[in-house]
Design an enzyme around this catalytic site. Structure first.
Site, PDB file in Angstrom:
ATOM      1  N   LYS A  84     -37.962  -7.339 -44.323  1.00  0.00           N
ATOM      2  CA  LYS A  84     -36.945  -6.786 -43.424  1.00  0.00           C
ATOM      3  C   LYS A  84     -36.123  -7.930 -42.857  1.00  0.00           C
ATOM      4  O   LYS A  84     -36.666  -8.863 -42.248  1.00  0.00           O
ATOM      5  CB  LYS A  84     -37.634  -6.035 -42.282  1.00  0.00           C
TER       6      LYS A  84
HETATM    7  C1  E4P Z   1     -36.904   0.952 -38.742  1.00  0.00           C
HETATM    8  O1  E4P Z   1     -37.336   0.484 -39.761  1.00  0.00           O
HETATM    9  C2  E4P Z   1     -37.374   0.679 -37.384  1.00  0.00           C
HETATM   10  O2  E4P Z   1     -38.698   0.206 -37.462  1.00  0.00           O
HETATM   11  C3  E4P Z   1     -37.440   1.884 -36.499  1.00  0.00           C
HETATM   12  O3  E4P Z   1     -37.044   3.063 -37.173  1.00  0.00           O
HETATM   13  C4  E4P Z   1     -36.779   1.707 -35.176  1.00  0.00           C
HETATM   14  O4  E4P Z   1     -36.932   2.878 -34.425  1.00  0.00           O
HETATM   15  P1  E4P Z   1     -36.784   2.944 -32.846  1.00  0.00           P
HETATM   16  O5  E4P Z   1     -35.332   3.004 -32.510  1.00  0.00           O
HETATM   17  O6  E4P Z   1     -37.482   4.203 -32.465  1.00  0.00           O
HETATM   18  O7  E4P Z   1     -37.459   1.716 -32.294  1.00  0.00           O
END
Ligand code: E4P
Length: 218
Positions: A84
């Site tokens: 990521k």
């Molecule tokens: C995506 O890969 C993120 O880990 C996640 O969806 C972020 O979500 P949030 O806005 O609930 O923290």
């Protein structure tokens, strides 16, 4: 639509896997911090639990060289690791360099169609537009996603779209209607996707009637 679970909790991952609907896992530093375990231990546990499915692990470095070094280390942890990378100029450069090395990437913290277009042009394996966080600032997360799907369709961009930051079941339905490749969903929302009061009422009635009619199958 593929279903990823957006969690680092191994018990949640195991449950979705047992239900037979798990296609992958996404984590981030916040989710890993919630496990209460050392991050590497938690990440390795996930990678081993689903060795044939993608697991996104996020870099912490924000400079190009630092991201590459961390990505190479993370990639050694398993064949199913996806790196990521935050959407920044340095991140976009890193995506291209990692692609050249055969390392898969998931561009995260994407909030606009133009960011998604750039991630696609950079050759990211996945792009993660954050739906809920756009809604949080009173803009339309689903509208952003819709425009990304439209642009990716027009230009036949191969990068897979992961709808992220999903908050409720209607988000999931909207993602499916838009034809996104993947939704990464919190465990609680996946649980809610199974539920319908009419299913519970209907099952109760069938069981009562089976009893009345002395229906026993085995
Ligand atoms: C995506 O890969 C993120 O880990 C996640 O969806 C972020 O979500 P949030 O806005 O609930 O923290």
């Amino acid at each position: 639509m593929k279903i990823f679970v957006d969690t680092a909790q191994i018990e949640e991952i195991r449950k979705v896997k047992e239900w037979g609907i798990l296609d992958g896992v996404t984590t981030n530093p916040t989710l890993l911090s919630k496990t209460g375990k050392p991050w590497k231990e938690a990440a390795l546990e996930i990678l081993k639990e689903i060795p044939d499915k993608p697991v996104s692990l996020e870099v912490i470095a924000t400079d190009f060289e630092g991201m590459l070094k961390e990505a190479r280390e993370l990639a050694k942890m398993g064949d199913n690791v996806v790196i990521k990378i935050p959407f920044t100029n340095e991140g976009v450069k890193a995506v291209q360099a990692l692609k050249a090395e055969g390392i898969k990437t998931n561009v995260t913290l994407v909030f606009s169609p133009l960011q998604a277009l750039i991630a696609g042009k950079a050759g990211a394996t996945y792009v993660s537009p954050f739906i809920g966080r756009v809604d949080d600032i009173a803009h339309g997360g689903i509208e952003v996603l819709e425009e990304i799907v439209q642009i990716y369709t027009i230009y036949d961009i191969e990068t897979e779209i992961i709808a992220a930051s999903i908050r409720h079941v209607d988000h999931v339905k909207q993602c499916a209607l838009l034809g996104v490749d993947i939704a990464t969903i919190p465990f609680k929302v996946i649980e809610q996707m199974f539920k319908h009061p009419l299913t519970d009422i209907g099952l109760k009635k069938f069981l009562e009637d089976a009893k009345k009619a002395n229906i026993t199958i085995l």
